[in-house]
Write an enzyme that holds these catalytic residues in place. Sequence first.
Site, PDB file in Angstrom:
ATOM      1  N   ALA A  43       0.796  -1.229   0.000  1.00 19.34           N
ATOM      2  CA  ALA A  43       0.000   0.000   0.000  1.00 19.34           C
ATOM      3  C   ALA A  43       0.828   1.280   0.000  1.00 19.34           C
ATOM      4  O   ALA A  43       0.282   2.364  -0.196  1.00 19.34           O
ATOM      5  CB  ALA A  43      -0.934   0.010   1.219  1.00 19.34           C
ATOM      6  N   ALA A  44       2.146   1.178   0.204  1.00 18.83           N
ATOM      7  CA  ALA A  44       2.973   2.381   0.185  1.00 18.83           C
ATOM      8  C   ALA A  44       3.627   2.604  -1.166  1.00 18.83           C
ATOM      9  O   ALA A  44       4.360   3.578  -1.351  1.00 18.83           O
ATOM     10  CB  ALA A  44       4.047   2.297   1.268  1.00 18.83           C
ATOM     11  N   GLY A  46       3.771   2.699  -5.651  1.00 22.28           N
ATOM     12  CA  GLY A  46       3.217   3.555  -6.692  1.00 22.28           C
ATOM     13  C   GLY A  46       1.804   3.195  -7.094  1.00 22.28           C
ATOM     14  O   GLY A  46       1.013   4.072  -7.462  1.00 22.28           O
ATOM     15  N   ASP A  68       2.413  -2.617   4.124  1.00 18.82           N
ATOM     16  CA  ASP A  68       3.647  -2.639   3.340  1.00 18.82           C
ATOM     17  C   ASP A  68       4.803  -2.881   4.297  1.00 18.82           C
ATOM     18  O   ASP A  68       4.605  -2.881   5.528  1.00 18.82           O
ATOM     19  CB  ASP A  68       3.835  -1.324   2.570  1.00 18.82           C
ATOM     20  CG  ASP A  68       4.504  -1.553   1.215  1.00 18.82           C
ATOM     21  OD1 ASP A  68       5.466  -2.360   1.157  1.00 18.82           O
ATOM     22  OD2 ASP A  68       4.082  -0.941   0.222  1.00 18.82           O
ATOM     23  N   ILE A 151      -2.338  -8.354  -8.533  1.00 20.49           N
ATOM     24  CA  ILE A 151      -1.866  -7.324  -9.450  1.00 20.49           C
ATOM     25  C   ILE A 151      -0.371  -7.480  -9.700  1.00 20.49           C
ATOM     26  O   ILE A 151       0.132  -7.135 -10.770  1.00 20.49           O
ATOM     27  CB  ILE A 151      -2.179  -5.921  -8.890  1.00 20.49           C
ATOM     28  CG1 ILE A 151      -3.700  -5.680  -8.880  1.00 20.49           C
ATOM     29  CG2 ILE A 151      -1.478  -4.828  -9.669  1.00 20.49           C
ATOM     30  CD1 ILE A 151      -4.123  -4.369  -8.235  1.00 20.49           C
ATOM     31  N   SER A 152       0.371  -8.014  -8.729  1.00 22.91           N
ATOM     32  CA  SER A 152       1.822  -8.141  -8.832  1.00 22.91           C
ATOM     33  C   SER A 152       2.214  -8.882 -10.101  1.00 22.91           C
ATOM     34  O   SER A 152       1.749  -9.987 -10.368  1.00 22.91           O
ATOM     35  CB  SER A 152       2.383  -8.886  -7.619  1.00 22.91           C
ATOM     36  OG  SER A 152       2.054  -8.222  -6.424  1.00 22.91           O
ATOM     37  N   ASP A 184      -5.985  -4.109 -19.131  1.00 24.16           N
ATOM     38  CA  ASP A 184      -6.013  -4.420 -20.560  1.00 24.16           C
ATOM     39  C   ASP A 184      -7.371  -4.051 -21.163  1.00 24.16           C
ATOM     40  O   ASP A 184      -7.454  -3.524 -22.274  1.00 24.16           O
ATOM     41  CB  ASP A 184      -5.733  -5.909 -20.787  1.00 24.16           C
ATOM     42  CG  ASP A 184      -4.402  -6.345 -20.217  1.00 24.16           C
ATOM     43  OD1 ASP A 184      -3.450  -5.542 -20.265  1.00 24.16           O
ATOM     44  OD2 ASP A 184      -4.311  -7.480 -19.713  1.00 24.16           O
ATOM     45  N   HIS A 211      -1.756 -11.657 -19.360  1.00 28.51           N
ATOM     46  CA  HIS A 211      -1.548 -10.254 -18.986  1.00 28.51           C
ATOM     47  C   HIS A 211      -0.110  -9.834 -19.275  1.00 28.51           C
ATOM     48  O   HIS A 211       0.556  -9.212 -18.454  1.00 28.51           O
ATOM     49  CB  HIS A 211      -1.884 -10.067 -17.503  1.00 28.51           C
ATOM     50  CG  HIS A 211      -1.842  -8.629 -17.036  1.00 28.51           C
ATOM     51  ND1 HIS A 211      -2.565  -7.622 -17.631  1.00 28.51           N
ATOM     52  CD2 HIS A 211      -1.152  -8.042 -16.027  1.00 28.51           C
ATOM     53  CE1 HIS A 211      -2.332  -6.482 -17.003  1.00 28.51           C
ATOM     54  NE2 HIS A 211      -1.474  -6.704 -16.032  1.00 28.51           N
ATOM     55  N   MET A 262      -3.223   1.594 -13.449  1.00 26.74           N
ATOM     56  CA  MET A 262      -3.356   0.276 -12.825  1.00 26.74           C
ATOM     57  C   MET A 262      -4.153   0.372 -11.540  1.00 26.74           C
ATOM     58  O   MET A 262      -4.983  -0.503 -11.237  1.00 26.74           O
ATOM     59  CB  MET A 262      -1.975  -0.330 -12.552  1.00 26.74           C
ATOM     60  CG  MET A 262      -2.010  -1.755 -11.984  1.00 26.74           C
ATOM     61  SD  MET A 262      -2.714  -2.986 -13.093  1.00 26.74           S
ATOM     62  CE  MET A 262      -4.247  -3.367 -12.259  1.00 26.74           C
TER      63      MET A 262
END
Length: 349
Positions: A43-44, A46, A68, A151-152, A184, A211, A262
Amino acid sequence: MAARRSVAVLLKRSVVSAAKSPAQTRCISSSSSPRRKVAVLGAAGGIGQPLGLLMKLNPLVTDLSLYDIAGTPGVAADISHVDTTATVEGFAGEADLAKALKGCDLVIIPAGVPRKPGMTRDDLFKINAGIVKGLCTAIAEHCPGALVNMISNPVNSTVPIAAEVFKLHGTYDSRKLFGVTTLDVVRARTFYSVLKGLPVREVNVPVVGGHAGITILPLFSQASPKVQLTDEEIEALTKRTQDGGTEVVQAKAGKGSATLSMAYAGALFAEACLKGLNGVENIQCSYVASDITNLPFFSSKVRLGRNGVEEVLELGSLSDYEQKGLEALKEELQSSIQKGLDFVKPQHT
Protein backbone atom coordinates in the site's frame (compact mmCIF):
# COMPACT_ATOMS: atom_id res chain seq x y z
CA MET A 1 -18.50 21.23 -2.96
CA ALA A 2 -19.50 20.79 -6.59
CA ALA A 3 -15.92 19.84 -7.45
CA ARG A 4 -15.89 17.21 -4.75
CA ARG A 5 -19.13 15.73 -6.07
CA SER A 6 -17.79 15.60 -9.63
CA VAL A 7 -14.62 13.82 -8.49
CA ALA A 8 -16.65 11.36 -6.46
CA VAL A 9 -18.86 10.58 -9.45
CA LEU A 10 -15.80 9.93 -11.59
CA LEU A 11 -14.09 7.70 -9.07
CA LYS A 12 -17.25 5.75 -8.26
CA ARG A 13 -17.83 4.71 -11.88
CA SER A 14 -19.59 1.38 -11.64
CA VAL A 15 -17.84 -1.62 -13.08
CA VAL A 16 -21.19 -3.28 -13.42
CA SER A 17 -22.57 -0.49 -15.60
CA ALA A 18 -19.75 -1.11 -18.07
CA ALA A 19 -21.41 -4.42 -18.94
CA LYS A 20 -23.92 -3.42 -21.58
CA SER A 21 -26.29 -6.38 -21.54
CA PRO A 22 -28.96 -6.27 -18.80
CA ALA A 23 -28.42 -10.02 -18.45
CA GLN A 24 -24.88 -9.36 -17.27
CA THR A 25 -26.01 -7.74 -14.03
CA ARG A 26 -28.52 -9.26 -11.66
CA CYS A 27 -29.32 -7.92 -8.19
CA ILE A 28 -29.91 -10.84 -5.87
CA SER A 29 -30.40 -8.88 -2.69
CA SER A 30 -31.77 -5.43 -2.05
CA SER A 31 -30.75 -5.38 1.59
CA SER A 32 -28.19 -2.89 2.88
CA SER A 33 -24.58 -3.76 2.16
CA PRO A 34 -22.72 -5.72 4.85
CA ARG A 35 -19.44 -4.65 6.39
CA ARG A 36 -16.54 -5.49 4.10
CA LYS A 37 -12.88 -5.40 5.06
CA VAL A 38 -10.39 -4.90 2.25
CA ALA A 39 -6.61 -5.17 2.53
CA VAL A 40 -4.11 -3.66 0.11
CA LEU A 41 -0.71 -5.38 0.35
CA GLY A 42 1.97 -3.08 -1.00
CA ALA A 43 0.00 0.00 0.00
CA ALA A 44 2.97 2.38 0.19
CA GLY A 45 3.98 1.80 -3.44
CA GLY A 46 3.22 3.55 -6.69
CA ILE A 47 0.08 1.50 -7.29
CA GLY A 48 -0.79 0.90 -3.65
CA GLN A 49 -1.17 4.55 -2.63
CA PRO A 50 -3.69 5.62 -5.29
CA LEU A 51 -5.41 2.24 -5.00
CA GLY A 52 -5.76 2.76 -1.26
CA LEU A 53 -7.30 6.17 -1.90
CA LEU A 54 -9.76 4.76 -4.43
CA MET A 55 -10.81 2.01 -2.04
CA LYS A 56 -11.35 4.61 0.70
CA LEU A 57 -13.71 6.39 -1.68
CA ASN A 58 -15.68 3.21 -2.40
CA PRO A 59 -18.88 3.08 -0.31
CA LEU A 60 -18.82 -0.74 -0.32
CA VAL A 61 -15.63 -0.72 1.80
CA THR A 62 -16.19 -0.30 5.52
CA ASP A 63 -12.74 -1.27 6.83
CA LEU A 64 -9.54 -0.61 4.88
CA SER A 65 -6.28 -2.28 5.89
CA LEU A 66 -3.10 -0.90 4.33
CA TYR A 67 0.08 -3.00 4.56
CA ASP A 68 3.65 -2.64 3.34
CA ILE A 69 7.11 -3.36 4.62
CA ALA A 70 7.56 0.32 5.56
CA GLY A 71 5.91 3.70 5.24
CA THR A 72 2.34 2.54 5.63
CA PRO A 73 1.39 4.40 8.82
CA GLY A 74 1.94 7.70 7.02
CA VAL A 75 -0.04 6.60 3.98
CA ALA A 76 -2.85 5.39 6.23
CA ALA A 77 -2.91 8.63 8.21
CA ASP A 78 -3.10 10.64 5.01
CA ILE A 79 -5.90 8.56 3.46
CA SER A 80 -7.81 8.38 6.74
CA HIS A 81 -8.47 12.13 6.57
CA VAL A 82 -10.63 11.67 3.46
CA ASP A 83 -14.23 12.23 4.55
CA THR A 84 -15.79 8.90 3.65
CA THR A 85 -17.06 6.27 6.04
CA ALA A 86 -14.41 3.55 5.71
CA THR A 87 -12.07 3.21 8.66
CA VAL A 88 -8.38 3.00 7.79
CA GLU A 89 -5.50 1.24 9.55
CA GLY A 90 -1.87 1.08 8.45
CA PHE A 91 0.46 -1.83 9.15
CA ALA A 92 4.20 -2.00 8.51
CA GLY A 93 6.56 -4.98 8.58
CA GLU A 94 6.05 -8.74 8.73
CA ALA A 95 5.15 -8.65 12.42
CA ASP A 96 1.98 -6.72 11.55
CA LEU A 97 0.93 -8.75 8.52
CA ALA A 98 -1.36 -11.06 10.48
CA LYS A 99 -3.23 -8.11 11.99
CA ALA A 100 -3.57 -6.51 8.57
CA LEU A 101 -5.18 -9.64 7.11
CA LYS A 102 -7.41 -10.80 9.96
CA GLY A 103 -11.09 -10.72 8.98
CA CYS A 104 -10.54 -9.62 5.37
CA ASP A 105 -13.15 -10.29 2.71
CA LEU A 106 -10.92 -9.12 -0.14
CA VAL A 107 -7.14 -8.88 -0.41
CA ILE A 108 -5.56 -6.88 -3.24
CA ILE A 109 -1.87 -7.49 -3.94
CA PRO A 110 0.03 -4.80 -5.86
CA ALA A 111 3.23 -5.54 -3.87
CA GLY A 112 6.53 -5.90 -5.65
CA VAL A 113 8.91 -3.86 -7.78
CA PRO A 114 7.71 -1.97 -10.85
CA ARG A 115 8.96 -2.66 -14.35
CA LYS A 116 11.73 -0.34 -15.53
CA PRO A 117 13.07 0.34 -19.03
CA GLY A 118 14.86 -2.73 -20.36
CA MET A 119 13.40 -4.96 -17.67
CA THR A 120 11.51 -7.97 -18.93
CA ARG A 121 8.63 -9.62 -17.14
CA ASP A 122 11.03 -12.49 -16.51
CA ASP A 123 13.26 -10.10 -14.56
CA LEU A 124 10.21 -9.06 -12.58
CA PHE A 125 9.42 -12.67 -11.85
CA LYS A 126 12.71 -13.28 -10.07
CA ILE A 127 12.01 -10.48 -7.60
CA ASN A 128 8.26 -10.57 -7.22
CA ALA A 129 7.71 -14.33 -7.01
CA GLY A 130 9.20 -14.54 -3.54
CA ILE A 131 7.17 -11.55 -2.35
CA VAL A 132 3.94 -13.09 -3.61
CA LYS A 133 4.74 -16.47 -2.10
CA GLY A 134 5.26 -14.94 1.34
CA LEU A 135 2.12 -12.83 1.22
CA CYS A 136 -0.03 -15.72 0.04
CA THR A 137 1.32 -17.91 2.82
CA ALA A 138 0.11 -15.28 5.28
CA ILE A 139 -3.29 -15.08 3.55
CA ALA A 140 -3.67 -18.86 3.83
CA GLU A 141 -2.99 -18.61 7.55
CA HIS A 142 -4.97 -15.52 8.53
CA CYS A 143 -7.86 -15.02 6.04
CA PRO A 144 -8.16 -18.22 3.98
CA GLY A 145 -11.70 -17.43 2.83
CA ALA A 146 -10.90 -14.03 1.32
CA LEU A 147 -11.06 -13.23 -2.37
CA VAL A 148 -7.54 -12.51 -3.66
CA ASN A 149 -6.93 -10.00 -6.46
CA MET A 150 -3.41 -10.41 -7.86
CA ILE A 151 -1.87 -7.32 -9.45
CA SER A 152 1.82 -8.14 -8.83
CA ASN A 153 3.53 -8.85 -12.13
CA PRO A 154 4.07 -11.06 -13.98
CA VAL A 155 0.42 -12.00 -13.35
CA ASN A 156 0.69 -14.95 -15.75
CA SER A 157 3.06 -16.53 -13.21
CA THR A 158 2.09 -15.00 -9.86
CA VAL A 159 -1.47 -16.36 -9.98
CA PRO A 160 -0.18 -19.96 -10.38
CA ILE A 161 2.25 -19.27 -7.52
CA ALA A 162 -0.64 -18.19 -5.30
CA ALA A 163 -2.65 -21.25 -6.28
CA GLU A 164 0.19 -23.62 -5.35
CA VAL A 165 0.77 -21.87 -2.02
CA PHE A 166 -2.91 -22.17 -1.15
CA LYS A 167 -2.90 -25.84 -2.17
CA LEU A 168 0.05 -26.52 0.12
CA HIS A 169 -1.93 -25.03 3.01
CA GLY A 170 -5.19 -26.77 2.11
CA THR A 171 -7.02 -23.49 1.52
CA TYR A 172 -7.17 -23.29 -2.28
CA ASP A 173 -10.52 -22.34 -3.79
CA SER A 174 -10.18 -21.63 -7.51
CA ARG A 175 -13.30 -19.44 -7.36
CA LYS A 176 -11.55 -16.94 -5.08
CA LEU A 177 -8.25 -16.30 -6.86
CA PHE A 178 -8.08 -13.68 -9.62
CA GLY A 179 -5.42 -12.18 -11.81
CA VAL A 180 -6.42 -8.57 -12.40
CA THR A 181 -6.38 -7.98 -16.17
CA THR A 182 -8.81 -5.07 -16.06
CA LEU A 183 -6.15 -2.61 -17.21
CA ASP A 184 -6.01 -4.42 -20.56
CA VAL A 185 -9.78 -3.97 -20.86
CA VAL A 186 -9.56 -0.30 -19.85
CA ARG A 187 -6.86 0.33 -22.46
CA ALA A 188 -8.77 -1.52 -25.20
CA ARG A 189 -11.90 0.52 -24.41
CA THR A 190 -9.97 3.78 -24.46
CA PHE A 191 -8.05 3.14 -27.68
CA TYR A 192 -11.15 1.84 -29.49
CA SER A 193 -13.32 4.77 -28.41
CA VAL A 194 -10.70 7.37 -29.35
CA LEU A 195 -10.05 5.83 -32.75
CA LYS A 196 -13.73 5.71 -33.65
CA GLY A 197 -14.98 8.77 -31.77
CA LEU A 198 -17.26 6.78 -29.48
CA PRO A 199 -18.39 7.73 -25.96
CA VAL A 200 -15.96 5.69 -23.87
CA ARG A 201 -18.54 5.02 -21.13
CA GLU A 202 -20.62 3.13 -23.70
CA VAL A 203 -17.72 1.00 -24.97
CA ASN A 204 -16.96 -2.55 -23.93
CA VAL A 205 -14.16 -4.73 -25.30
CA PRO A 206 -13.46 -8.20 -23.87
CA VAL A 207 -9.80 -9.10 -23.50
CA VAL A 208 -8.73 -12.72 -23.12
CA GLY A 209 -5.55 -14.80 -22.75
CA GLY A 210 -3.05 -13.52 -20.22
CA HIS A 211 -1.55 -10.25 -18.99
CA ALA A 212 1.73 -9.79 -20.86
CA GLY A 213 2.65 -8.98 -24.44
CA ILE A 214 1.17 -11.29 -27.05
CA THR A 215 -0.75 -13.22 -24.39
CA ILE A 216 -3.08 -10.19 -24.21
CA LEU A 217 -5.76 -10.74 -26.85
CA PRO A 218 -8.44 -8.04 -27.20
CA LEU A 219 -11.53 -9.28 -29.02
CA PHE A 220 -12.48 -6.28 -31.11
CA SER A 221 -14.83 -8.50 -33.12
CA GLN A 222 -16.97 -8.65 -29.95
CA ALA A 223 -16.63 -4.96 -29.06
CA SER A 224 -19.69 -2.85 -28.47
CA PRO A 225 -20.89 -0.56 -29.91
CA LYS A 226 -20.09 -2.43 -33.12
CA VAL A 227 -18.26 -0.35 -35.73
CA GLN A 228 -16.40 -1.27 -38.89
CA LEU A 229 -12.65 -1.74 -38.44
CA THR A 230 -10.11 -2.31 -41.19
CA ASP A 231 -7.53 -5.06 -40.84
CA GLU A 232 -4.89 -2.40 -40.28
CA GLU A 233 -6.93 -0.76 -37.52
CA ILE A 234 -7.52 -4.09 -35.78
CA GLU A 235 -3.82 -4.92 -35.88
CA ALA A 236 -2.83 -1.47 -34.59
CA LEU A 237 -5.40 -1.53 -31.77
CA THR A 238 -4.34 -5.03 -30.76
CA LYS A 239 -0.65 -4.13 -30.77
CA ARG A 240 -1.20 -0.97 -28.75
CA THR A 241 -3.29 -2.83 -26.16
CA GLN A 242 -0.57 -5.47 -25.85
CA ASP A 243 2.18 -2.86 -25.53
CA GLY A 244 0.30 -0.43 -23.29
CA GLY A 245 2.54 -1.08 -20.31
CA THR A 246 5.70 -0.54 -22.33
CA GLU A 247 4.24 2.69 -23.73
CA VAL A 248 3.90 4.07 -20.20
CA VAL A 249 7.32 2.84 -19.06
CA GLN A 250 8.97 4.55 -22.02
CA ALA A 251 6.95 7.74 -21.59
CA LYS A 252 8.04 7.98 -17.96
CA ALA A 253 11.68 7.65 -19.07
CA GLY A 254 12.77 5.24 -16.39
CA LYS A 255 10.91 6.97 -13.58
CA GLY A 256 7.99 4.57 -13.24
CA SER A 257 5.48 2.25 -14.82
CA ALA A 258 1.70 2.21 -15.18
CA THR A 259 0.76 3.01 -11.60
CA LEU A 260 -2.19 5.39 -11.79
CA SER A 261 -4.09 3.59 -14.54
CA MET A 262 -3.36 0.28 -12.82
CA ALA A 263 -4.70 1.59 -9.54
CA TYR A 264 -7.86 2.73 -11.32
CA ALA A 265 -8.28 -0.65 -13.04
CA GLY A 266 -7.57 -2.48 -9.77
CA ALA A 267 -10.23 -0.42 -8.02
CA LEU A 268 -12.77 -1.19 -10.76
CA PHE A 269 -12.20 -4.92 -10.45
CA ALA A 270 -12.19 -4.80 -6.64
CA GLU A 271 -15.57 -3.05 -6.76
CA ALA A 272 -16.89 -5.77 -9.08
CA CYS A 273 -15.77 -8.43 -6.61
CA LEU A 274 -17.37 -6.63 -3.67
CA LYS A 275 -20.62 -6.25 -5.57
CA GLY A 276 -20.52 -9.96 -6.31
CA LEU A 277 -19.98 -10.77 -2.64
CA ASN A 278 -22.95 -8.55 -1.81
CA GLY A 279 -25.21 -10.38 -4.23
CA VAL A 280 -24.95 -8.26 -7.38
CA GLU A 281 -23.75 -10.64 -10.07
CA ASN A 282 -21.71 -9.10 -12.86
CA ILE A 283 -19.45 -10.17 -15.70
CA GLN A 284 -15.80 -9.14 -15.92
CA CYS A 285 -12.65 -10.36 -17.63
CA SER A 286 -10.13 -11.96 -15.28
CA TYR A 287 -7.23 -14.43 -15.31
CA VAL A 288 -8.48 -17.46 -13.38
CA ALA A 289 -8.31 -21.24 -13.18
CA SER A 290 -10.07 -22.31 -16.34
CA ASP A 291 -10.86 -25.25 -18.59
CA ILE A 292 -12.12 -23.38 -21.64
CA THR A 293 -8.72 -23.93 -23.31
CA ASN A 294 -5.99 -26.51 -22.73
CA LEU A 295 -4.27 -24.08 -20.33
CA PRO A 296 -4.88 -24.34 -16.56
CA PHE A 297 -5.16 -20.55 -16.18
CA PHE A 298 -6.67 -18.21 -18.71
CA SER A 299 -8.26 -14.76 -18.82
CA SER A 300 -11.79 -14.55 -20.17
CA LYS A 301 -15.21 -13.34 -19.12
CA VAL A 302 -16.28 -14.65 -15.72
CA ARG A 303 -19.50 -14.20 -13.81
CA LEU A 304 -18.82 -12.87 -10.32
CA GLY A 305 -21.12 -13.54 -7.38
CA ARG A 306 -21.27 -14.46 -3.72
CA ASN A 307 -18.66 -17.23 -4.09
CA GLY A 308 -16.27 -15.30 -6.31
CA VAL A 309 -16.25 -16.94 -9.73
CA GLU A 310 -19.70 -18.39 -10.30
CA GLU A 311 -19.04 -19.30 -13.92
CA VAL A 312 -16.22 -19.10 -16.48
CA LEU A 313 -17.81 -18.15 -19.78
CA GLU A 314 -16.90 -19.50 -23.21
CA LEU A 315 -14.88 -17.37 -25.60
CA GLY A 316 -17.64 -17.04 -28.16
CA SER A 317 -17.08 -16.48 -31.85
CA LEU A 318 -13.59 -15.30 -32.82
CA SER A 319 -12.42 -13.73 -36.05
CA ASP A 320 -9.70 -15.45 -38.06
CA TYR A 321 -7.21 -12.84 -36.77
CA GLU A 322 -8.22 -13.50 -33.16
CA GLN A 323 -8.13 -17.27 -33.62
CA LYS A 324 -4.55 -17.00 -34.90
CA GLY A 325 -3.69 -14.77 -31.96
CA LEU A 326 -5.17 -17.32 -29.57
CA GLU A 327 -3.04 -20.10 -30.97
CA ALA A 328 0.05 -17.88 -30.99
CA LEU A 329 -0.23 -16.95 -27.30
CA LYS A 330 -0.63 -20.44 -25.88
CA GLU A 331 3.00 -21.52 -25.81
CA GLU A 332 4.20 -18.36 -24.08
CA LEU A 333 1.35 -18.41 -21.58
CA GLN A 334 1.92 -22.08 -20.77
CA SER A 335 5.61 -21.36 -20.15
CA SER A 336 4.75 -18.53 -17.75
CA ILE A 337 2.25 -20.69 -15.91
CA GLN A 338 4.75 -23.51 -15.55
CA LYS A 339 7.39 -21.11 -14.26
CA GLY A 340 5.02 -20.09 -11.46
CA LEU A 341 4.10 -23.66 -10.61
CA ASP A 342 7.75 -24.71 -10.53
CA PHE A 343 8.69 -21.83 -8.24
CA VAL A 344 6.55 -23.30 -5.48
CA LYS A 345 6.75 -26.96 -6.40
CA PRO A 346 9.95 -27.59 -8.40
CA GLN A 347 9.86 -30.43 -10.88
CA HIS A 348 12.58 -33.01 -10.25
CA THR A 349 13.96 -35.08 -13.09
